[in-house]
Design an enzyme around this catalytic site. Sequence first.
Site, PDB file in Angstrom:
ATOM      1  N   SER A 162     -91.513  39.518 -45.569  1.00  0.00           N
ATOM      2  CA  SER A 162     -92.862  39.093 -45.913  1.00  0.00           C
ATOM      3  C   SER A 162     -92.949  38.688 -47.390  1.00  0.00           C
ATOM      4  CB  SER A 162     -93.851  40.204 -45.563  1.00  0.00           C
ATOM      5  OG  SER A 162     -95.173  39.743 -45.620  1.00  0.00           O
ATOM      6  N   ASP A 256     -97.416  35.516 -35.635  1.00  0.00           N
ATOM      7  CA  ASP A 256     -97.405  35.723 -37.086  1.00  0.00           C
ATOM      8  C   ASP A 256     -97.971  34.479 -37.751  1.00  0.00           C
ATOM      9  OD1 ASP A 256     -96.863  36.201 -39.752  1.00  0.00           O
ATOM     10  OD2 ASP A 256     -94.709  36.466 -39.500  1.00  0.00           O
ATOM     11  N   HIS A 286     -95.717  40.115 -36.922  1.00  0.00           N
ATOM     12  CA  HIS A 286     -95.311  40.304 -38.312  1.00  0.00           C
ATOM     13  C   HIS A 286     -94.981  41.774 -38.582  1.00  0.00           C
ATOM     14  CE1 HIS A 286     -95.125  38.959 -42.494  1.00  0.00           C
ATOM     15  NE2 HIS A 286     -95.653  40.125 -42.817  1.00  0.00           N
TER      16      HIS A 286
END
Length: 315
Positions: A162, A256, A286
């Site tokens: 991320s 996501d 995610h």
Amino acid sequence: MKVDAQVLHLLKTIGDRMIELEHPPLDQLTPKQSREYYKVARGYFKDMSVGGVAVDDSSFQGRSGNEVPVKIYTPEGEGPFPVLVYFHGGGWVFGDVDSSDNVCRYFSRHAQTVVASVDYRLAPEHKYPAAFHDALDAVTWVANEAHQWNIDLKRLAVGGESSGGNLAAASAIYFRDDEEIEISHQFLITPVLDYNFDTESYRANYTYNLTNEKMKWFFQHYLKEEEDGRDVFVSPLRIQNMAELPSTLMVTAEYDPLREEAFVYADRLQATGVSVNHFHFEDLVHSFINMAGVVDRSAEALEKMTRTLKEMLHE
């Protein structure tokens, strides 16, 4: 494919707990509160049992005079080992080396690599480019201190999940033309790659774990001003020339909002001749790697991508 049933159950359990705790709306949530709620949520992501790894706590002084803690994970064996400089997720606002401890142990053991997990400074107390500078300084420090951990600097990788994937991609761009430090691989797990909320996956408006509203909230805390979002070290997708960037392992999840920017990044890398392995998981969300202790599909995905990481680092 639909979202994996175990993922849905986990997210519902966490969501119910947040309701019990009267979690404020995002526009009212302070960074301090977000870190407290994050720790509560992470309590439901049970750790996997990972042995066969030695862990050492270290640190270095960053360019601003700040101390940057680093956890060093070393697998069993003689080496020399490749090294993965790893940056945790958390939207640049929360997370730390403890929140990524389990996956770093896993990568170290099963990819047979030293992992240097970096506790970079968080926003909004330290806005861009503080975390980015810590990432660059960490790569430099690891390269300079490699002799301590029997590291083969010809196999120097950066990686992260991320926002950590964002820092890894930005670091790879920064060091591409460096004469002394060469990054051989980048490992990008559901990375943030562009300050742009108008992609197909953003328009899908997913409500699984990471949402559009959360990403906007993260960027508001990370950036000093909106114009910073145009910087290639915030939005690596905006780099004009991708030639000679490191060999890449890209990991994406269907549900996501960051999916499409990662798709485009991987395609552009391949188009310029960069070697890319791209794993896309059509039933995951995610941050699924942190669910591997309770979600079977996440554990399968983690094993698959780690096996490929090992092949790439040891070829």
